[in-house]
Design an enzyme around this catalytic site. Structure first.
Site, short mmCIF file in Angstrom:
data_model
loop_
_atom_site.label_atom_id
_atom_site.label_comp_id
_atom_site.label_asym_id
_atom_site.label_seq_id
_atom_site.Cartn_x
_atom_site.Cartn_y
_atom_site.Cartn_z
N GLN A 54 0.83 -1.20 0.00
CA GLN A 54 0.00 0.00 0.00
C GLN A 54 0.87 1.26 0.00
O GLN A 54 0.35 2.36 -0.11
CB GLN A 54 -0.90 0.02 1.24
CG GLN A 54 -1.83 -1.19 1.33
CD GLN A 54 -2.63 -1.25 2.61
OE1 GLN A 54 -2.79 -2.31 3.19
NE2 GLN A 54 -3.16 -0.13 3.09
N ARG A 107 -8.66 -1.66 8.34
CA ARG A 107 -9.50 -0.65 7.71
C ARG A 107 -9.86 0.45 8.70
O ARG A 107 -11.02 0.80 8.86
CB ARG A 107 -10.76 -1.30 7.14
CG ARG A 107 -11.44 -0.42 6.11
CD ARG A 107 -12.55 -1.16 5.43
NE ARG A 107 -13.14 -0.29 4.41
CZ ARG A 107 -13.80 -0.74 3.36
NH1 ARG A 107 -13.96 -2.01 3.17
NH2 ARG A 107 -14.31 0.10 2.48
N CYS A 108 -8.85 0.96 9.41
CA CYS A 108 -9.15 2.10 10.29
C CYS A 108 -7.90 2.91 10.49
O CYS A 108 -6.79 2.44 10.32
CB CYS A 108 -9.72 1.63 11.63
SG CYS A 108 -8.63 1.69 13.03
N GLU A 150 -12.87 4.29 5.66
CA GLU A 150 -12.87 3.50 6.88
C GLU A 150 -13.97 3.89 7.87
O GLU A 150 -14.17 3.19 8.86
CB GLU A 150 -11.49 3.64 7.54
CG GLU A 150 -10.40 3.15 6.62
CD GLU A 150 -9.01 3.59 7.03
OE1 GLU A 150 -8.05 2.91 6.68
OE2 GLU A 150 -8.88 4.63 7.69
#
Lengths: 156, 788
Positions: free
Chosen positions: B222, B372-373, B742
């Site tokens: 990423q 996802r945060c 998110e």
């Protein structure tokens, strides 16, 4: 390790290959025939990223040996588009935003395609049931359901 | 907000179809495992069956005799090059391959290189390793007790298992608020270890060219630029300097934070390629992915709220034990060992708050990354939203009423929180009221009361979260010293089409579409004519990558700023072409025209052509710009979610009947994509709320290490999400946008947990830790005597 000569039809084209007994169908498709649209996401037949059609039935190609496909018909995501025309299931995924990272998409489309060949007007519940062996981590399934509905409507 | 551009241009606010999709729906994406290079060989990894053991021998002779096996790489091999250890993103250290002991089950022990995937797996089976088991530390509380075995014996002065102690806020003031409070609630909350489980696992191809001395790494990352720098820092001493390293992040099959860290497999592949002079592919399988890659969460929280009798919240106090596993390999900004956990005052106007977190080593895989945060925001939001419901329950107040009473008011923004954040904008009352109207809150409460009389179990849960994303301002935010700006480079070609490159990397978020829309918005060049590229360090400008909902907030902003630089140059060229002064020109998307004479105009395409064919004398030719955007503040998306659940008294199964999500992510670039992000985020919120958990037995054996027992939501458990929005632009972002990827993952779990507790509250239930499995619920029903 013993090897076998197998002949199978993939997306309408005949292929002959020498394979080890243990070679998985998904590896035959991806690494020998270089059809990389079929993906691998787990080792336990849960995620469905590797779903292809074997004689028209959806199977998880990570749990099928290449030798089991001998003499049979395989259809992969690369076989959906015909003569430059997208299959309605492909159109549905694009129109309804049924994909994000795209990794589960080929398997999901093959499952959806197979559902529509045996049930032309599936309910939402039937669609959800059909795709329950295909995991998606991005979309939350809402738009995948819509994509299959789009394809069903288009085929009417 | 009505779009400013026409549908043909497709700027902000248009739900244009994704530019990524044509390749994906044809199976023509290019993920790492799709790439085959000439001469490529395969890496497979020997892993430890023990959670803590001394390594006494590794015998490779049998493996080397397996047909196709070329080499076995051990810690000793890497130690010759001083590559057996690597830094983590939190400035801790982590083994690549061990030379003395293993610290968690599934730890990498040796790498086998072979001519095929199957031969490499045969080789792994043939490597013999002798272990001497050591005492295992699984419980982070016990790890902190005096007398616990000290795990990090590699650190000379380390006398205990504490990694860090971090605190924030006004302790004395908070203690006073508690002393003076009419009402206090306190709860232990465990937020379990979970795994992002993107459907594509991690992997790479390392390709070292011995002649050119160049390393190309195709990698599921990423953050390609940061990874290139890390490789140069780790392996610079063996000749891999940064200009000779190219990291390419091709199509990525989901990331969610799990593809930020550097895993040992990547490093072994690089080392093997350097040693063998051949491309080396490493693709982990699902069990390796779940068992050894970075986990998320694992926070043991004790939270307390102080309040007045009328429900006014006055103080928040939180103490947390954070289980980081064997190394602190989180991916937080350097100055934030507990991430942005200090957003824990949430949407409420607390005068006093104090939070402390202790990081602890245990014999588990390293990590502490997000799922996802944005850096521990989910932990913070779950805590405050659960605690708010606990307070409501104690006061006998409706949880919606309690929230509306304590929300930060619209007129308080920009709002300085008790723990030091400046919330940029918000209208929390509007979002909750909209969610209540949409779901029919009052009617649901009536229905619930009637059902209770009949013994049926139905619950309604609310979560009114505040997110904190877009890290971040360089004053406070860096990773390994690199400031957390992000970047964009736009080149407008002579024919008026453009190429735009960014320092981030989409993993499904649709950047190729949304970034093109930003350029379309700013320059009026149709999004269809803007080609977006990311993920190749040879071509894209340096950026910190995509995670923590930062892409729109940082790189998206950089795109707007670069486009504005281009527009300023375009203005000069237009003035030259129209023979007027720059001040006499007015801009509308796609063209400059002369004030008072709108028929005299030049389109951006005319101007682009002129930039290469007829540019003013004394001006540089060309029409391109680069921008590095350093955000002045973070952005604070928010929302209110309401969930309705029905509980089966026979099985304990929780069925989410309805779920309404009202999100506010500021101005929206592509509403279709935003909706899709929210659907996905909600599903990744449902997952830990009801299904997912990775736990360990007393010997450190993983429970939940394959999809057999780590349950991802399927289409059957996932409800048909209902989404809605309010729009409160960010005052400091150039496009008024905030980020959205998110929010739903952060906001959803407490809405679901609150709904389940609400369904059982009349039985005296105050709290249930997630995941709320049928078994947990059934045991409660049984204990309360209501199981069928």
């Amino acid at each position: 390790m013993a090897t076998h000569t197998i002949t199978l039809t993939v997306n309408g084209a005949a292929h002959t290959a020498q394979v080890e007994s243990r070679l998985l169908l998904v590896h035959l498709l991806r690494e020998v025939l270089r059809l990389t649209g079929t993906h691998i996401g787990c080792d336990t037949t849960h995620c469905g990223a590797c779903t292809v059609l074997l004689d028209g039935e959806p199977v998880k190609s990570c749990t099928v040996l290449a030798v089991q496909a001998d003499g049979r018909q395989v259809m992969t995501v690369e076989g959906l588009e015909k003569d430059g025309k997208l299959d309605p299931i492909q159109e549905g995924f694009m129109q309804e935003h049924g994909l994000q990272c795209g990794y589960c998409t080929p398997g999901m489309m093959m499952t959806g395609y197979a559902l529509l060949t045996r049930n032309t007007k599936p309910s939402e519940r039937e669609i959800r049931q059909a795709i329950s062996g295909n995991l998606c981590r991005c979309t939350g399934y809402v738009n995948i359901v819509k994509a299959v509905q789009y394809a069903a409507a288009k085929q009417q | 907000m009505e779009p400013r551009t026409t549908a043909d241009v497709g700027g902000m606010g248009h739900a244009i179809k994704r530019k990524e999709d044509p390749r994906f729906i044809r199976g023509k994406g290019t993920y790492v495992d799709d790439i085959q290079l000439p001469g490529m060989v395969y890496l497979d990894i020997v892993r430890s069956p023990f959670a803590h053991a001394k390594l006494t021998a590794i015998r490779t002779e049998a493996a080397l005799k397996v047909p196709g096996v070329l080499a076995v790489i051990t810690g000793e091999t890497l130690a010759q090059f001083n590559l057996h250890w690597m830094p983590t993103l939190m400035s801790d250290t982590q083994m690549v391959l061990p030379t003395e002991k293993v610290m968690y089950q599934a730890q990498e022990v040796a790498g086998v290189i072979a001519t095929s995937r199957y031969a490499a797996a045969d080789g792994v089976e043939a490597v013999e390793v002798d272990y001497e088991p050591l005492p295992v530390v699984v419980d982070p509380f016990k790890a902190l007790e005096p007398g616990s075995p000290v795990l990090r014996t590699d650190k000379k002065d380390k006398k205990d298992n504490r990694i860090f102690h971090w605190e924030v806020g006004d302790k004395a003031g908070t203690d006073r608020a508690f002393a003076e409070a009419d009402v206090r609630v306190k709860q232990d909350i465990y937020i379990p270890r979970i795994h992002v489980a993107s459907i594509e696992t991690c992997g790479c191809i390392a390709d070292f060219d011995r002649v050119k001395g160049r390393l190309t790494v195709y990698m599921t990352t990423q953050a390609p630029h940061a990874i290139r720098t890390v490789i140069a820092l780790v392996a610079g001493h063996v000749g891999l300097s940064e200009e000779k390293i190219r990291v390419i992040s091709p199509d990525i099959g989901g990331g969610f934070g799990g593809k930020v860290p550097v895993y040992p497999g990547y490093v072994i592949a690089v080392a093997a390629s350097v040693v063998l002079g051949r491309p080396v592919k490493w693709i982990e399988d699902r069990m390796e992915n779940l068992q050894a890659d970075s986990f998320a969460r694992d926070y043991h929280i004790t939270a307390e709220i102080a309040a007045k009798r009328d429900g006014t919240m006055t103080g928040l106090r939180i103490k947390t034990i954070a289980d980081h596993g064997y190394a602190d390999a989180a991916a937080n900004p350097s100055k934030f060992p507990a991430g942005l956990f200090s957003i824990c005052t949430g949407s409420y106007d607390f005068q006093h708050a104090f939070a402390e977190v202790d990081g602890v080593y245990t014999n588990k895989p390293p990590g502490g990354i997000a799922y996802r945060c944005s850096f521990r925001v989910t932990e913070a939001v779950h805590t405050i939203e659960r605690m708010t419901d606990l307070l409501a329950q104690q006061l006998g107040m409706d949880p919606a009423e309690l929230r509306l009473k304590n929300f930060v008011r619209k007129d308080q923004f920009p709002y300085r929180s008790a723990l030091g954040w400046e919330y940029d904008s918000g209208d929390y009352h509007a979002a909750l009221k909209k969610a209540m109207d949409r779901i029919g809150y009052a009617e649901l409460r009536k229905e619930q009361a009637e059902k209770r009389k009949r013994g049926e179990l139905m619950g309604i849960g609310i979560s009114s979260f505040t997110e904190i994303v877009g890290a971040g301002p360089s004053k406070h935010f860096d990773i390994l010293g690199i400031k957390m700006f992000d970047s964009a480079e736009i080149r407008v070609h002579p024919t008026g089409k453009a190429t735009a490159r960014f320092g981030t990397k989409s993993q499904g978020q649709g950047h190729e579409t949304t970034y093109a829309q930003i350029v379309a918005e700013e320059l009026g060049i149709p999004a269809a004519h803007v080609e977006v590229e990311e993920g190749d360090t040879d071509t894209a400008p340096y950026g910190l990558g995509t995670y923590a909902s930062r892409s729109t907030a940082t790189a998206g902003a950089a795109g707007a700023m670069a486009a504005r630089k281009i527009r300023e140059k375009a203005r000069k060229i237009a003035a030259h072409l129209l023979e007027v002064s720059e001040d006499d020109l007015v801009w509308e998307p796609g063209k400059f025209s002369v004030k008072g004479a709108p028929q005299k105009s030049k389109t951006i395409q005319d101007i682009a052509f002129a930039a290469y064919t007829n540019h003013p004398q004394g001006m540089e030719a060309g029409l391109e710009a680069v921008a590095y955007y350093d955000p002045p503040n973070l952005t604070f998306p928010f929302g209110s979610y309401i969930c309705v659940v029905d509980i089966d008294r026979g099985t304990g199964e929780v069925k989410v009947r309805r779920f309404v999500a009202v999100d506010d992510c500021g101005n929206i670039i592509n509403p279709m994509i935003v909706d899709g992000q929210i659907h996905g985020g909600l599903t990744m919120g449902l997952a830990p709320a009801l299904l997912e958990e990775i736990s360990y037995d007393a010997s450190g054996n993983i429970q939940g290490g394959s999809f057999m027992d780590y349950l991802l939501p399927t289409a059957m458990e996932t409800p048909s999400w209902e989404t809605d929005k309010t729009v409160t632009p960010s005052p400091h972002h150039p496009l008024g946008a905030k980020g959205v990827g998110e929010s739903a993952t952060v906001g959803a779990p407490p809405a679901i947990a609150n709904a389940v507790v609400d369904a059982l509250s009349h039985l005296g239930v105050r709290h249930i830790d997630i995941p709320i499995t049928p078994e947990k619920v059934w045991r409660i029903l049984k204990e309360k005597g209501v199981a069928e």
